[in-house]
Design an enzyme around this catalytic site. Structure first.
Site: not given
Length: 250
Positions: A142, A156
């Site tokens: 990501s 995350y």
């Protein structure tokens, strides 16, 4: 470059994984699709076979946090298709909460799914590739991996940075072999996981975002920020801006 005919995608029942299956099916690839929600996988299989009757689509239930099952399912898919030419480690979770606010359970689940389960998937994939003497491992990280981020993104972002480092280490191990490794850094792409991030003007549709992902995968680039605009320049900036600026932007 030879065509990677047989492609395994984890987390294929929704979002980016589901759309990747559609993109690869349109290119005539045979697919091995796994996720926890088998009802959605079966509907996707029917859709893909109706649109592309010449392909093979094998589906199996898999919770990637069941590490033993990861190895069993990957081996079963190899038996189904005869080989695994590409494995896309896509299954992930975006469930974090600010550190120290009493939600260690959410952060732990995010870390376990995004890193430890990804490690199991990479182990299982590369085990197959080593035995075959070839293959292409694709790890979905990501843009959050560029820096440490605050609030709900802390665990995350850390998990996605970890999985990016894992993929790079595997790539370093396999340099000068027929086994290739690609790390994808998606920006804001509409999906079930994106949730409230849909308010950002940087969000692109699932279709547009996944087309960029598949293009980078097919090129077998070592790393790719996708879509390239605006994430290549933003990634450069994120790496270099003061942490306070990055924190306000996130």
């Amino acid at each position: 470059m030879s065509t990677r005919k047989n492609i395994l995608i984890t987390g294929a029942s929704a979002g980016l994984g589901e759309q990747m299956a559609r993109e690869f099916a349109a290119r005539g690839r045979d697919l091995a699709l796994c996720a926890r929600r088998t009802d959605r996988l079966e509907r996707l299989r029917e859709e893909l076979l109706a649109a592309h009757p010449g392909i093979t689509v094998s589906v199996r239930a898999l919770d990637v946090n069941d590490h033993g099952a990861v190895f069993e399912v990957f081996r079963a898919f190899r038996a189904d298709l005869g080989s695994l030419d590409r494995v896309v480690v896509n299954a992930g979770l975006g469930k974090g909460r600010p550190i120290g606010t009493g939600r260690f359970d959410a952060n732990l689940q995010t870390a376990q799914t995004n890193f430890t389960a990804a490690l199991a998937q990479c182990e299982a994939a590369v085990e197959v590739f080593r035995d075959q003497g070839a293959g292409h491992l694709v790890v979905v990280s990501s843009m959050s991996a560029m820096r440490g981020l605050p609030r709900n993104l802390t665990a995350y972002a850390a998990s996605k940075a970890g999985v990016a480092a894992l993929a790079e280490g595997i790539r370093a191990e396999l340099l000068r072999t027929p086994i290739k490794v690609t790390t994808l850094f998606p920006g804001y792409i509409a999906s079930e996981m994106s949730g409230s991030a849909g308010r950002t003007p940087l969000m692109v549709s699932t279709e547009k975002g996944v087309r960029a992902m598949v293009k980078a995968i097919e090129a077998e680039r070592a790393q790719a920020k996708v879509p390239a605009w605006p994430w290549v320049p933003l990634g450069f900036a994120m790496r270099r801006l003061p942490l306070g600026v990055v924190a306000r932007m996130s």
